[in-house]
Design a protein around this motif. Sequence first.
Motif, PDB file in Angstrom:
ATOM      1  N   MET A 234      49.943  33.280  18.941  1.00 61.03           N
ATOM      2  CA  MET A 234      49.093  32.360  18.178  1.00 61.03           C
ATOM      3  C   MET A 234      49.828  31.062  17.862  1.00 61.03           C
TER       4      MET A 234
ATOM      5  N   CYS B 102      42.995  27.958  27.243  1.00 65.58           N
ATOM      6  CA  CYS B 102      42.546  29.301  26.833  1.00 65.58           C
ATOM      7  C   CYS B 102      41.135  29.542  27.344  1.00 65.58           C
TER       8      CYS B 102
ATOM      9  N   ASP C  90      49.768  28.897  21.006  1.00 64.22           N
ATOM     10  CA  ASP C  90      48.456  28.282  21.209  1.00 64.22           C
ATOM     11  C   ASP C  90      48.217  27.151  20.216  1.00 64.22           C
TER      12      ASP C  90
ATOM     13  N   ARG D 264      42.490  25.542  18.940  1.00 70.45           N
ATOM     14  CA  ARG D 264      41.957  25.862  17.622  1.00 70.45           C
ATOM     15  C   ARG D 264      41.040  27.075  17.734  1.00 70.45           C
ATOM     16  N   HIS D 265      40.977  27.840  16.663  1.00 68.39           N
ATOM     17  CA  HIS D 265      40.143  29.039  16.595  1.00 68.39           C
ATOM     18  C   HIS D 265      39.020  28.782  15.607  1.00 68.39           C
ATOM     19  N   ARG D 266      37.814  29.249  15.964  1.00 65.29           N
ATOM     20  CA  ARG D 266      36.662  29.116  15.066  1.00 65.29           C
ATOM     21  C   ARG D 266      35.913  30.446  15.060  1.00 65.29           C
TER      22      ARG D 266
ATOM     23  N   THR E 272      35.450  35.038  18.137  1.00 64.85           N
ATOM     24  CA  THR E 272      36.110  33.774  17.847  1.00 64.85           C
ATOM     25  C   THR E 272      36.002  32.832  19.039  1.00 64.85           C
TER      26      THR E 272
ATOM     27  N   LEU F 181      37.516  29.834  21.099  1.00 61.43           N
ATOM     28  CA  LEU F 181      38.818  29.204  21.307  1.00 61.43           C
ATOM     29  C   LEU F 181      38.553  27.795  21.824  1.00 61.43           C
TER      30      LEU F 181
END
Length: 92
Positions: A21, A59, A24, A30-32, A47, A49
């Motif tokens: 993580m 990703c 990345d 970014r993760h949402r 999630t 990416l």
Amino acid sequence: MDITWPTGKRTRGFDYVVGAMERDLSAGVRHRIANVVAGRDVAIWETDLISPPEDPFHCPPGVVWALFLDEGRVSRIRLFHPRRGNALRRAV
């Protein structure tokens, strides 16, 4: 904690997942959170990416986290990358 990655690779503990993580995030990914379903013994996180514009394929577009709980704590994780065009859709 045991983790099975989308490739089938298995790791144990926190070091590998935290490192992945951090790599990345430092690359601009970014993760949402897109969706969450939870029960007594399992929680599912969908999630998105979001790769940076300068590396749009860094990703896959998303990841699904299957979190298996033991006495309220995560003991195992199984990660899945939805295939492009087959991503999970929100039930709302």
